[in-house]
Design an enzyme around this catalytic site. Structure first.
Site, PDB file in Angstrom:
ATOM      1  N   TYR A 160      42.505  24.570  64.778  1.00 45.88           N
ATOM      2  CA  TYR A 160      42.826  23.362  65.663  1.00 45.88           C
ATOM      3  C   TYR A 160      43.010  22.052  64.548  1.00 45.88           C
ATOM      4  O   TYR A 160      43.924  21.276  65.116  1.00 45.88           O
ATOM      5  CB  TYR A 160      41.796  23.199  66.632  1.00 45.88           C
ATOM      6  CG  TYR A 160      41.931  22.266  67.546  1.00 45.88           C
ATOM      7  CD1 TYR A 160      42.933  22.007  68.380  1.00 45.88           C
ATOM      8  CD2 TYR A 160      40.884  21.068  67.403  1.00 45.88           C
ATOM      9  CE1 TYR A 160      43.110  21.029  69.308  1.00 45.88           C
ATOM     10  CE2 TYR A 160      41.070  19.909  68.051  1.00 45.88           C
ATOM     11  CZ  TYR A 160      42.286  19.819  69.227  1.00 45.88           C
ATOM     12  OH  TYR A 160      42.249  18.783  69.842  1.00 45.88           O
ATOM     13  N   GLU A 193      40.742  17.271  78.528  1.00 48.98           N
ATOM     14  CA  GLU A 193      39.623  16.402  78.407  1.00 48.98           C
ATOM     15  C   GLU A 193      38.797  15.894  79.362  1.00 48.98           C
ATOM     16  O   GLU A 193      37.613  15.801  79.446  1.00 48.98           O
ATOM     17  CB  GLU A 193      40.339  15.161  77.620  1.00 48.98           C
ATOM     18  CG  GLU A 193      40.988  14.982  76.238  1.00 48.98           C
ATOM     19  CD  GLU A 193      39.706  15.307  75.217  1.00 48.98           C
ATOM     20  OE1 GLU A 193      38.780  15.319  75.339  1.00 48.98           O
ATOM     21  OE2 GLU A 193      40.268  15.445  73.959  1.00 48.98           O
ATOM     22  N   TRP A 239      34.013  20.698  73.209  1.00 44.71           N
ATOM     23  CA  TRP A 239      35.409  20.934  73.177  1.00 44.71           C
ATOM     24  C   TRP A 239      35.702  22.476  72.699  1.00 44.71           C
ATOM     25  O   TRP A 239      36.559  22.976  73.240  1.00 44.71           O
ATOM     26  CB  TRP A 239      36.091  20.069  72.149  1.00 44.71           C
ATOM     27  CG  TRP A 239      37.412  20.312  71.683  1.00 44.71           C
ATOM     28  CD1 TRP A 239      38.131  21.050  70.560  1.00 44.71           C
ATOM     29  CD2 TRP A 239      38.506  20.527  72.660  1.00 44.71           C
ATOM     30  NE1 TRP A 239      39.410  21.257  70.836  1.00 44.71           N
ATOM     31  CE2 TRP A 239      39.707  20.807  72.106  1.00 44.71           C
ATOM     32  CE3 TRP A 239      38.642  19.869  74.229  1.00 44.71           C
ATOM     33  CZ2 TRP A 239      41.052  20.916  72.693  1.00 44.71           C
ATOM     34  CZ3 TRP A 239      39.638  20.021  74.794  1.00 44.71           C
ATOM     35  CH2 TRP A 239      41.023  20.421  73.736  1.00 44.71           C
TER      36      TRP A 239
END
Length: 202
Positions: free
Chosen positions: A26, A48, A56
């Protein structure tokens, strides 16, 4: 100074890559790369929002499930979701089953459609909020900024949900509106170059 870490490939990366095994990819292929694609920008806003109060990594591991559940975050399609879709999504164990966040994503899809009519594109709108280079300062030492506060305030005025200043700062970091890679991270100069050559949408 923000810490970095050395990966198994010998590359110096942002230290947060060490916190989960799937973060290297990522970090190396997405985080901080400037984005002008409306669908990707909408996806990030939604994810988000779903991350609020969570990690996350939790969202990243479920991202493909979210994409399948939310029509690949095609906001034109999501805007047409009904109460039945909300109930369907609340039964989907592959995503975060939070009614408020699910309803916010559908609401935000409707607001995104309105924004297209008003601004031409989501990208043109969001890149208007690209902050001055001096605003952010030392990488990864801030969780909000004057610009993220202003963006949050404007989105809320337009009816968007789950778009607080901290959420918007994380969005700006990830979508390349700022380069918040750590000093010493191998990607920091590459992101700088990407941002220099990036054509800002208007």
């Amino acid at each position: 100074m923000t810490k970095t870490t050395i990966g198994s490939d010998g590359k110096c990366r942002c230290a947060w890559c060490d916190t989960a095994p799937d973060f290297d990819v990522y970090h190396d292929t997405e985080w901080g790369f400037p984005v002008a694609d409306d669908q990707r920008l909408f996806e990030k806003i939604c994810l988000e929002g779903f991350q609020s109060g969570l990690s996350w990594r939790t969202i990243l591991t479920k991202r493909e499930n979210f994409r399948a559940a939310f029509a690949d975050f095609d906001f034109h399609k999501v805007a047409k979701f009904t109460d039945q879709d909300v109930e369907r999504l609340l039964q989907n164990t592959g995503i975060i089953r939070h009614r408020g966040k699910i309803e916010a994503a559908i609401n935000n899809a409707k607001r995104a459609c309105e924004m297209i009519e008003q601004e031409g594109s989501l990208a043109a709108y969001f890149w208007r909020f690209e902050p001055d280079e001096n605003e952010v300062g030392v990488p990864q030492t801030m969780s909000t900024s004057p610009t993220s506060v202003a963006l949050s305030k404007d989105l809320k005025k337009r009816g968007w949900k789950f778009v607080g200043p901290t959420t918007m700062f994380a969005f700006m970091q990830a979508m390349g509106l700022i380069n918040d890679h750590a000093e010493g991270c191998f990607l920091r100069p590459e992101i700088d170059e990407m941002r220099r050559s990036f054509i800002r949408p208007t």
